[in-house]
Structures are given as C-alpha cells and as structure tokens.
Motif scaffolding. Structure first.
Motif, PDB file in Angstrom:
ATOM      1  N   GLY A   1       0.832  -1.209   0.000  1.00 16.12           N
ATOM      2  CA  GLY A   1       0.000   0.000   0.000  1.00 16.12           C
ATOM      3  C   GLY A   1       0.863   1.253   0.000  1.00 16.12           C
ATOM      4  O   GLY A   1       2.084   1.188   0.114  1.00 16.12           O
ATOM      5  N   PRO A   2       0.231   2.420  -0.107  1.00 12.94           N
ATOM      6  CA  PRO A   2       0.998   3.668  -0.264  1.00 12.94           C
ATOM      7  C   PRO A   2       1.492   4.291   1.041  1.00 12.94           C
ATOM      8  O   PRO A   2       2.321   5.194   1.020  1.00 12.94           O
ATOM      9  CB  PRO A   2      -0.013   4.602  -0.943  1.00 12.94           C
ATOM     10  N   GLY A   3       1.033   3.789   2.181  1.00 12.37           N
ATOM     11  CA  GLY A   3       1.365   4.449   3.449  1.00 12.37           C
ATOM     12  C   GLY A   3       2.679   3.994   4.051  1.00 12.37           C
ATOM     13  O   GLY A   3       3.264   2.986   3.644  1.00 12.37           O
TER      14      GLY A   3
ATOM     15  N   ASP B   1       2.256   3.113  -4.924  1.00 11.95           N
ATOM     16  CA  ASP B   1       2.582   4.488  -5.335  1.00 11.95           C
ATOM     17  C   ASP B   1       3.595   4.541  -6.488  1.00 11.95           C
ATOM     18  O   ASP B   1       4.119   5.604  -6.817  1.00 11.95           O
ATOM     19  CB  ASP B   1       3.080   5.307  -4.137  1.00 11.95           C
ATOM     20  N   GLU B   2       3.840   3.412  -7.140  1.00  8.16           N
ATOM     21  CA  GLU B   2       4.733   3.432  -8.316  1.00  8.16           C
ATOM     22  C   GLU B   2       4.096   4.155  -9.493  1.00  8.16           C
ATOM     23  O   GLU B   2       4.792   4.636 -10.386  1.00  8.16           O
ATOM     24  CB  GLU B   2       5.088   2.004  -8.757  1.00  8.16           C
ATOM     25  N   ALA B   3       2.764   4.185  -9.525  1.00  6.64           N
ATOM     26  CA  ALA B   3       2.048   4.887 -10.598  1.00  6.64           C
ATOM     27  C   ALA B   3       0.696   5.312 -10.056  1.00  6.64           C
ATOM     28  O   ALA B   3       0.115   4.623  -9.211  1.00  6.64           O
ATOM     29  CB  ALA B   3       1.869   3.968 -11.808  1.00  6.64           C
ATOM     30  N   SER B   4       0.210   6.450 -10.502  1.00  3.89           N
ATOM     31  CA  SER B   4      -1.113   6.903 -10.030  1.00  3.89           C
ATOM     32  C   SER B   4      -2.220   6.409 -10.956  1.00  3.89           C
ATOM     33  O   SER B   4      -3.365   6.267 -10.523  1.00  3.89           O
ATOM     34  CB  SER B   4      -1.147   8.427  -9.907  1.00  3.89           C
ATOM     35  N   ASP B   5      -1.864   6.100 -12.183  1.00  4.51           N
ATOM     36  CA  ASP B   5      -2.853   5.618 -13.145  1.00  4.51           C
ATOM     37  C   ASP B   5      -3.061   4.099 -12.953  1.00  4.51           C
ATOM     38  O   ASP B   5      -2.101   3.334 -13.032  1.00  4.51           O
ATOM     39  CB  ASP B   5      -2.348   5.927 -14.565  1.00  4.51           C
ATOM     40  N   PRO B   6      -4.299   3.656 -12.695  1.00  2.25           N
ATOM     41  CA  PRO B   6      -4.541   2.232 -12.437  1.00  2.25           C
ATOM     42  C   PRO B   6      -4.110   1.330 -13.593  1.00  2.25           C
ATOM     43  O   PRO B   6      -3.598   0.228 -13.357  1.00  2.25           O
ATOM     44  CB  PRO B   6      -6.058   2.140 -12.238  1.00  2.25           C
TER      45      PRO B   6
ATOM     46  N   ILE C   1       2.461  -2.593 -14.883  1.00  2.00           N
ATOM     47  CA  ILE C   1       3.693  -2.814 -14.112  1.00  2.00           C
ATOM     48  C   ILE C   1       3.623  -4.174 -13.413  1.00  2.00           C
ATOM     49  O   ILE C   1       4.562  -4.972 -13.457  1.00  2.00           O
ATOM     50  CB  ILE C   1       3.898  -1.682 -13.061  1.00  2.00           C
ATOM     51  N   ALA C   2       2.475  -4.443 -12.783  1.00  2.00           N
ATOM     52  CA  ALA C   2       2.313  -5.692 -12.020  1.00  2.00           C
ATOM     53  C   ALA C   2       2.439  -6.916 -12.927  1.00  2.00           C
ATOM     54  O   ALA C   2       3.144  -7.876 -12.601  1.00  2.00           O
ATOM     55  CB  ALA C   2       0.961  -5.690 -11.307  1.00  2.00           C
ATOM     56  N   VAL C   3       1.779  -6.880 -14.078  1.00  2.00           N
ATOM     57  CA  VAL C   3       1.797  -8.034 -14.985  1.00  2.00           C
ATOM     58  C   VAL C   3       3.198  -8.233 -15.556  1.00  2.00           C
ATOM     59  O   VAL C   3       3.722  -9.355 -15.592  1.00  2.00           O
ATOM     60  CB  VAL C   3       0.755  -7.845 -16.113  1.00  2.00           C
ATOM     61  N   ASP C   4       3.828  -7.148 -15.977  1.00  2.00           N
ATOM     62  CA  ASP C   4       5.169  -7.240 -16.561  1.00  2.00           C
ATOM     63  C   ASP C   4       6.179  -7.755 -15.532  1.00  2.00           C
ATOM     64  O   ASP C   4       7.006  -8.621 -15.834  1.00  2.00           O
ATOM     65  CB  ASP C   4       5.592  -5.865 -17.084  1.00  2.00           C
TER      66      ASP C   4
ATOM     67  N   GLN D   1      12.163  -4.933 -14.295  1.00  2.00           N
ATOM     68  CA  GLN D   1      10.900  -5.660 -14.301  1.00  2.00           C
ATOM     69  C   GLN D   1       9.799  -4.674 -13.932  1.00  2.00           C
ATOM     70  O   GLN D   1       9.891  -3.977 -12.935  1.00  2.00           O
ATOM     71  CB  GLN D   1      10.939  -6.821 -13.295  1.00  2.00           C
ATOM     72  N   GLY D   2       8.774  -4.613 -14.753  1.00  2.00           N
ATOM     73  CA  GLY D   2       7.688  -3.668 -14.514  1.00  2.00           C
ATOM     74  C   GLY D   2       7.818  -2.395 -15.326  1.00  2.00           C
ATOM     75  O   GLY D   2       6.856  -1.659 -15.514  1.00  2.00           O
ATOM     76  N   ARG D   3       9.011  -2.146 -15.798  1.00  2.36           N
ATOM     77  CA  ARG D   3       9.317  -0.938 -16.589  1.00  2.36           C
ATOM     78  C   ARG D   3      10.188  -1.349 -17.775  1.00  2.36           C
ATOM     79  O   ARG D   3      10.787  -2.426 -17.754  1.00  2.36           O
ATOM     80  CB  ARG D   3      10.121   0.062 -15.745  1.00  2.36           C
TER      81      ARG D   3
END
Ligand code: RDL
Ligand code: RDL
Length: 156
Positions: free
Chosen positions: A67-69, A102-107, A113-116, A146-148
């Motif tokens: 999570g982001p916190g 918080d790696e990206a704000s766009d869902p 990112i998660a799938v890659d 990975q993810g990027r």
C-alpha cells in the motif's frame, strides 16, 4: 521432480500469480506448481518456508502488493528481511515480486507494471532453476528492469 512454489496475497489488487504461473507452465512444463495464497505480505515468509522446507520446492516466487502508506512500507521491509533470511537459511531462491501502489497513479499503468514484473521475474526464476548460477550471466550489466522498460547499460 521440479517443484515451484508460488505465494500471493488477497491484499494485492492484481492477480499477478495467474500471469506468473502461465510463464512457468510454458517454460518449465515438467514442474509441479504449488500455489499458496495468504492475506498479506507479512504472511508471505512463513508460506514460502512451508513450500521450500515442508513441500520441498526448488524455488519460490512471491507476489506482494504494498500500500501507499508508511505502515505499508514498514510491512514490506519486514517481509523482505524475512525472505532474505529464508533464502540464506535454506540456500534456495525466493524471487520477490513486489508492486508498490505508489509506483504509478494511473490504475492501468499500475496494472501493466504488475503483470510485466510478475512475468519477467517468473522467467528469471525458471532460468535459475533450469540452468543454474550462470543462466543470467548473458544479461549481466544490461540494466534489465521488471515492470518498466529496461534502463540499459551505460556503455556498450
Ligand atoms: O498477518 C495479518 C496481516 O498483519 C498481514 O497480512 C499484513 O501483511 C497486512 N498488511 C498490513 O498490515 C499493512 O499495514 C499489508 C500491508 N500493509 C500491505 O501494504 N500489503 C499487504 N499486507 O499485503
Ligand atoms: O527477487 C527478485 C527481486 O525482488 C530482486 O532481484 C530485487 O533485488 C530487485 N530490485 C528491486 O526490487 C528494487 O526495488 C532491485 C533494486 N530495486 C535495485 O535498486 N537494484 C537491484 N535490484 O539490483
């Protein structure tokens, strides 16, 4: 008999294990895959331990969502230390796939990112299990991500 453990969580907002298992099945069809789903990241180390020690898995892939916190990041750090200790104690790889919310704000971007990351690390695990310690040497220094997209080497 090759056994691969896959640990994931109900906390995660993407079913990353689904994509990781596809990659393992395609590239290591002889492997038995044992999946273990836990509530959250702090529950991952013991699940990975059970798969490595009780079930005799050759390696484990973990898929966590942070999570982001600040409290979430502390949870990640605790998990990460646990998984590193587990690897040192068992002498087996635990490939840690983690997505930080918080790696990206766009869902959509977060999803990609998660799938890659899940797919690429699943392949890393397959390579290490199948071919051993020099399997990834051909990619050493290549700035793989990975993810990027890959960062690439600074000099060729
Ligand atoms: O053992 C039950 C929970 O404590 C455990 O599942 C935790 O990992 C749950 N959790 C947190 O308590 C938290 O503050 C999680 C996160 N943050 C998090 O960011 N990601 C998780 N779990 O998967
Ligand atoms: O087990 C698979 C990965 O979790 C593991 O290889 C990590 O070390 C990958 N990694 C990160 O997840 C990260 O957030 C790395 C970095 N940062 C980093 O800065 N340098 C790395 N790996 O070599």
């Amino acid at each position: 008999m090759i056994k691969i453990g896959v640990v994931d969580t109900t906390f995660s907002r993407v079913d990353m294990a689904k994509y990781a298992i596809e990659v393992i099945e395609e590239n290591l069809p002889e492997a038995e895959i044992i999946r273990y789903t836990v509530p959250g990241i702090k529950d991952i180390p013991v699940a990975a331990r059970k798969l490595l020690i009780d079930e005799g898995c050759n390696a484990v892939l973990t898929l966590g969502w942070v999570g982001p916190g600040q409290v979430d990041k502390y949870s990640y750090l605790a998990m990460s230390v646990g998984l590193i200790m587990l690897q040192i104690m068992t002498g087996k790889h635990v490939i840690d796939v983690t997505v930080h919310e918080d790696e990206a704000s766009d869902p959509d971007e977060l999803y990609n990112i998660a799938v890659d990351r899940a797919r690429k690390h699943a392949l890393n695990l397959v390579m290490l299990v199948k071919y051993g310690r020099e399997a990834l040497t051909q990619y050493a220094g290549k700035g793989l991500r990975q993810g990027r997209p890959d960062a690439g080497p600074i000099k060729e």
